[in-house]
Design a protein around this motif. Structure first.
Motif, PDB file in Angstrom:
ATOM      1  N   LEU A 122       0.850  -1.187   0.000  1.00 16.87           N
ATOM      2  CA  LEU A 122       0.000   0.000   0.000  1.00 16.87           C
ATOM      3  C   LEU A 122       0.883   1.233   0.000  1.00 16.87           C
ATOM      4  N   LYS A 123       0.585   2.176  -0.931  1.00 14.28           N
ATOM      5  CA  LYS A 123       1.385   3.410  -0.979  1.00 14.28           C
ATOM      6  C   LYS A 123       0.857   4.351   0.095  1.00 14.28           C
ATOM      7  N   ASN A 124       1.477   4.282   1.268  1.00  8.48           N
ATOM      8  CA  ASN A 124       1.032   5.113   2.394  1.00  8.48           C
ATOM      9  C   ASN A 124       2.211   5.306   3.353  1.00  8.48           C
ATOM     10  N   ASP A 125       2.858   6.476   3.223  1.00  2.00           N
ATOM     11  CA  ASP A 125       4.069   6.758   4.013  1.00  2.00           C
ATOM     12  C   ASP A 125       3.797   6.667   5.512  1.00  2.00           C
ATOM     13  N   ALA A 126       2.625   7.198   5.946  1.00  5.19           N
ATOM     14  CA  ALA A 126       2.319   7.228   7.380  1.00  5.19           C
ATOM     15  C   ALA A 126       2.272   5.806   7.959  1.00  5.19           C
ATOM     16  N   LEU A 127       1.861   4.848   7.130  1.00 10.27           N
ATOM     17  CA  LEU A 127       1.782   3.447   7.580  1.00 10.27           C
ATOM     18  C   LEU A 127       3.027   2.655   7.162  1.00 10.27           C
ATOM     19  N   HIS A 128       4.018   3.349   6.585  1.00  9.52           N
ATOM     20  CA  HIS A 128       5.276   2.730   6.122  1.00  9.52           C
ATOM     21  C   HIS A 128       5.038   1.703   5.017  1.00  9.52           C
ATOM     22  N   ASP A 129       4.172   2.047   4.061  1.00  8.59           N
ATOM     23  CA  ASP A 129       3.946   1.186   2.891  1.00  8.59           C
ATOM     24  C   ASP A 129       3.795  -0.294   3.258  1.00  8.59           C
ATOM     25  N   PRO A 130       2.776  -0.665   4.034  1.00 13.14           N
ATOM     26  CA  PRO A 130       2.656  -2.073   4.452  1.00 13.14           C
ATOM     27  C   PRO A 130       2.347  -3.019   3.287  1.00 13.14           C
ATOM     28  N   MET A 131       2.760  -4.252   3.460  1.00  8.24           N
ATOM     29  CA  MET A 131       2.440  -5.277   2.463  1.00  8.24           C
ATOM     30  C   MET A 131       0.949  -5.569   2.536  1.00  8.24           C
ATOM     31  N   ILE A 132       0.295  -5.703   1.392  1.00  9.16           N
ATOM     32  CA  ILE A 132      -1.139  -6.025   1.371  1.00  9.16           C
ATOM     33  C   ILE A 132      -1.355  -7.199   0.409  1.00  9.16           C
ATOM     34  N   ASN A 133      -2.611  -7.555   0.189  1.00  4.81           N
ATOM     35  CA  ASN A 133      -2.898  -8.578  -0.823  1.00  4.81           C
ATOM     36  C   ASN A 133      -4.156  -8.190  -1.606  1.00  4.81           C
ATOM     37  N   GLU A 134      -4.517  -9.024  -2.575  1.00  2.00           N
ATOM     38  CA  GLU A 134      -5.641  -8.715  -3.462  1.00  2.00           C
ATOM     39  C   GLU A 134      -6.936  -8.529  -2.675  1.00  2.00           C
ATOM     40  N   SER A 135      -7.147  -9.386  -1.672  1.00  4.90           N
ATOM     41  CA  SER A 135      -8.379  -9.326  -0.892  1.00  4.90           C
ATOM     42  C   SER A 135      -8.491  -7.981  -0.172  1.00  4.90           C
ATOM     43  N   LEU A 136      -7.415  -7.549   0.463  1.00  5.58           N
ATOM     44  CA  LEU A 136      -7.443  -6.262   1.183  1.00  5.58           C
ATOM     45  C   LEU A 136      -7.653  -5.110   0.199  1.00  5.58           C
ATOM     46  N   ALA A 137      -6.993  -5.178  -0.948  1.00  6.28           N
ATOM     47  CA  ALA A 137      -7.123  -4.096  -1.937  1.00  6.28           C
ATOM     48  C   ALA A 137      -8.566  -3.985  -2.418  1.00  6.28           C
ATOM     49  N   GLU A 138      -9.207  -5.146  -2.601  1.00  7.29           N
ATOM     50  CA  GLU A 138     -10.599  -5.128  -3.072  1.00  7.29           C
ATOM     51  C   GLU A 138     -11.527  -4.587  -1.975  1.00  7.29           C
ATOM     52  N   THR A 139     -11.383  -5.137  -0.776  1.00  2.00           N
ATOM     53  CA  THR A 139     -12.274  -4.759   0.324  1.00  2.00           C
ATOM     54  C   THR A 139     -12.173  -3.273   0.652  1.00  2.00           C
ATOM     55  N   PHE A 140     -10.932  -2.749   0.671  1.00  2.00           N
ATOM     56  CA  PHE A 140     -10.761  -1.338   1.024  1.00  2.00           C
ATOM     57  C   PHE A 140     -10.899  -0.408  -0.191  1.00  2.00           C
ATOM     58  N   GLY A 141     -11.140  -0.992  -1.365  1.00  2.00           N
ATOM     59  CA  GLY A 141     -11.410  -0.170  -2.545  1.00  2.00           C
ATOM     60  C   GLY A 141     -10.185   0.490  -3.146  1.00  2.00           C
ATOM     61  N   TRP A 142      -8.982  -0.078  -2.859  1.00  5.33           N
ATOM     62  CA  TRP A 142      -7.776   0.518  -3.450  1.00  5.33           C
ATOM     63  C   TRP A 142      -7.676   0.169  -4.943  1.00  5.33           C
ATOM     64  N   ALA A 143      -8.157  -1.023  -5.305  1.00  2.88           N
ATOM     65  CA  ALA A 143      -8.164  -1.450  -6.710  1.00  2.88           C
ATOM     66  C   ALA A 143      -9.172  -2.584  -6.860  1.00  2.88           C
ATOM     67  N   THR A 144      -9.751  -2.704  -8.054  1.00  2.00           N
ATOM     68  CA  THR A 144     -10.702  -3.799  -8.283  1.00  2.00           C
ATOM     69  C   THR A 144      -9.924  -5.071  -8.651  1.00  2.00           C
ATOM     70  N   PRO A 145     -10.580  -6.243  -8.542  1.00  2.00           N
ATOM     71  CA  PRO A 145      -9.895  -7.480  -8.935  1.00  2.00           C
ATOM     72  C   PRO A 145      -9.420  -7.434 -10.392  1.00  2.00           C
ATOM     73  N   GLU A 146     -10.216  -6.810 -11.264  1.00  2.00           N
ATOM     74  CA  GLU A 146      -9.833  -6.717 -12.678  1.00  2.00           C
ATOM     75  C   GLU A 146      -8.584  -5.841 -12.834  1.00  2.00           C
ATOM     76  N   GLN A 147      -8.572  -4.731 -12.116  1.00  2.00           N
ATOM     77  CA  GLN A 147      -7.401  -3.841 -12.192  1.00  2.00           C
ATOM     78  C   GLN A 147      -6.160  -4.546 -11.655  1.00  2.00           C
ATOM     79  N   LEU A 148      -6.336  -5.287 -10.557  1.00  2.00           N
ATOM     80  CA  LEU A 148      -5.191  -5.991  -9.963  1.00  2.00           C
ATOM     81  C   LEU A 148      -4.649  -7.052 -10.924  1.00  2.00           C
ATOM     82  N   ALA A 149      -5.554  -7.744 -11.596  1.00  2.00           N
ATOM     83  CA  ALA A 149      -5.124  -8.782 -12.546  1.00  2.00           C
ATOM     84  C   ALA A 149      -4.339  -8.144 -13.690  1.00  2.00           C
ATOM     85  N   GLU A 150      -4.820  -6.997 -14.167  1.00  2.00           N
ATOM     86  CA  GLU A 150      -4.144  -6.296 -15.266  1.00  2.00           C
ATOM     87  C   GLU A 150      -2.772  -5.780 -14.813  1.00  2.00           C
TER      88      GLU A 150
END
Ligand code: ATP
Ligand code: TYD
Length: 237
Positions: A122-150
């Motif tokens: 995750l691009k977030n300096d305050a959180l020190h760019d933590p490692m995430i995964n597809e599920s978290l990205a989808e749930t928090f709305g950072w990217a859709t599954p289609e965008q992540l696949a692309e």
């Protein structure tokens, strides 16, 4: 094209609006940061070297059919790019174990990774760019599954193109980070590709020729960037 007001000053680049609402100017500064901005230094010529390095790589990727934001280099330190709606997720591919992977998983530095790994941060300096995964990205709305696949498919296509390019210069592409954004609804490669955001080793000696020289206080940082550039055909004169 007219450069207008500064929209954002990051740790290494500044972003300016232009008279075209769909275009930005990226200015590559000499500022160099490591460890989440804890260590900051100005390294003479870095802006110019990274701007030229990035222009060459983006043009190479574009020619290989990978959509990028890059339009053209405007000056030694400035480039014109398409204005993207950035996706706050960083894509990292590793061909060889180094850096965070060694620390996190106890892998041996230099160990070949076959198949290469793919990680999201995750691009977030305050959180020190933590490692995430597809599920978290989808749930928090950072990217859709289609965008992540692309993004994943494009990040691996970049690996195919750049591993070969660097191999021809006697270099190993150890790992790298890419950022993507949306332009007219399509996923496009944004930000930069330079030795600031990847690891490159001499294939024979395994000498580090990237930002690890700065992180580890090895010296000769910009000289190494220029050496890498020259080996793949970039001129810095
Ligand atoms: P980091 O070093 O963690 O990437 P930063 O924000 O300090 O963060 P800089 O490279 O200094 O990074 O700043 C450049 C900023 O411009 C980044 O936030 C990047 O996501 C953004 N950016 C890059 N390309 C584009 C683009 N085409 N359209 C919009 N924003 C872009
Ligand atoms: P990684 O080994 O996870 O982190 P570090 O470099 O802090 O040890 O990084 C893998 C590669 O991706 C490395 O070449 C640096 C690059 N990268 C960035 O440039 N910015 C980032 O925010 C991240 C997560 C990685």
């Amino acid at each position: 094209m007219e450069k207008r007001q500064e929209l954002y000053a990051g740790k290494a680049k500044s972003v300016h609006a232009t008279d075209d609402p769909d275009r930005l100017v990226l200015t590559f500064r000499d500022d160099t940061s490591a460890f989440d901005g804890e260590r900051m230094e100005s390294l003479a010529r870095k802006g110019m070297v990274n701007n030229r390095f990035n222009a060459f790589i983006m043009e190479t990727l574009q020619a290989a059919g990978i959509p990028t934001h890059f339009d053209r280099r405007l000056s030694d330190t400035e480039s014109l790019v398409k204005k993207l709606e950035m996706i706050p997720v960083e894509c990292v591919v590793r061909n060889i174990a180094a850096g965070g992977l060694v620390k996190r998983l106890g892998a041996e530095e230099g160990q070949a990774l076959d198949p290469p790994t793919f990680e999201l941060f995750l691009k977030n300096d305050a959180l020190h760019d933590p490692m995430i995964n597809e599920s978290l990205a989808e749930t928090f709305g950072w990217a859709t599954p289609e965008q992540l696949a692309e993004m994943k498919a494009l990040t691996f296509r970049v690996n195919g193109v750049l591993k070969e390019l660097f191999a021809e210069g006697g270099l190993l592409l150890v790992d790298y980070k890419l950022e993507f954004g949306l332009f007219q609804g399509k996923i496009v490669l944004g930000d930069e590709f330079s030795p600031d955001g990847c690891r490159l080793w001499d294939a024979r000696t395994r000498e580090k020729l990237d930002k690890d020289r700065f992180r580890q206080g090895l010296g000769g940082v910009i000289e190494a960037y220029e050496e890498v550039g020259r080996r793949i055909g970039i001129s810095f004169d």
